[in-house]
Scaffold this active site. Structure first.
Site, PDB file in Angstrom:
ATOM      1  NE  ARG A  59      44.385  32.797  44.920  1.00 46.17           N
ATOM      2  CZ  ARG A  59      43.750  32.955  46.066  1.00 46.17           C
ATOM      3  NH1 ARG A  59      42.502  33.394  46.067  1.00 46.17           N
ATOM      4  NH2 ARG A  59      44.323  32.693  47.209  1.00 46.17           N
ATOM      5  CD  GLU A  96      46.607  34.749  61.673  1.00 47.33           C
ATOM      6  OE1 GLU A  96      47.032  35.645  62.424  1.00 47.33           O
ATOM      7  OE2 GLU A  96      46.249  34.955  60.501  1.00 47.33           O
TER       8      GLU A  96
END
Length: 177
Positions: A59, A96
């Protein structure tokens, strides 16, 4: 910038429960919102003496390429490992649960070139951190990092400034995750 923020939709529980996904596709399909977004970046960077925009897959490519075109400067893609065909360097960043890598072509930035790093959003700052490392390894000078969205509760902007001395400009902020 409340107009830009109002055009970004939030999708709850995506990609997993508890996440509020900030989706810029609703901003991109809106002509006023997209023009205002790119126009905000043009106004900020048109006289900054930037030589290249380095944007993060995927993006970040959208705003990065549009801004590079408007400023008449080069565009440098920063991609996930294994996606660039030429000779590359890579940097690892924390996820994560584990790590990932991004790469840049070795010949994309010359020593001393002034570079703006772009992505759509900053959360924990991992991909921006890896991108800073890549550009510094190529001896580029980082002007700033720029995003549409900042999630300040996740600490990425503060981390980039404190650890690397690089500012992050974001058009809008969303609280929470």
């Amino acid at each position: 910038m409340s107009i830009v923020k109002s055009k970004i939709r939030t999708i709850p529980d995506y990609p997993k429960p508890g996440i509020m996904f900030r989706d810029i596709t609703s901003l991109l399909i809106d002509p006023e919102g997209f023009q205002l977004t790119i126009g905000t970046f043009v106004a900020r960077y048109q006289n900054a003496g930037i030589n290249k925009i380095a944007a993060i897959e995927a993006r970040g490519f959208i705003t990065g390429a549009a801004l590079a075109f408007q400023l008449g400067i080069g565009f440098v893609p920063i991609r996930k490992k294994g996606k660039l065909p030429g000779e590359t360097i890579s940097a690892t960043y924390q996820l994560e649960y584990g790590t990932d890598q991004v790469e840049i072509h070795k010949d994309s930035i010359s020593p001393g070139e002034k570079v703006l790093i772009m992505d759509d959003l900053i959360a924990t700052g991992g991909t921006l951190e890896a991108s800073i490392q890549l550009i510094r390894q190529l001896q580029g000078e980082i002007h700033e990092c720029a995003t549409i969205i900042d999630l300040p509760d996740l600490g990425g902007t503060k981390k980039i400034l404190d650890k690397y001395g690089v500012g992050v400009f974001s058009i809008c902020q969303f609280e929470g995750h």
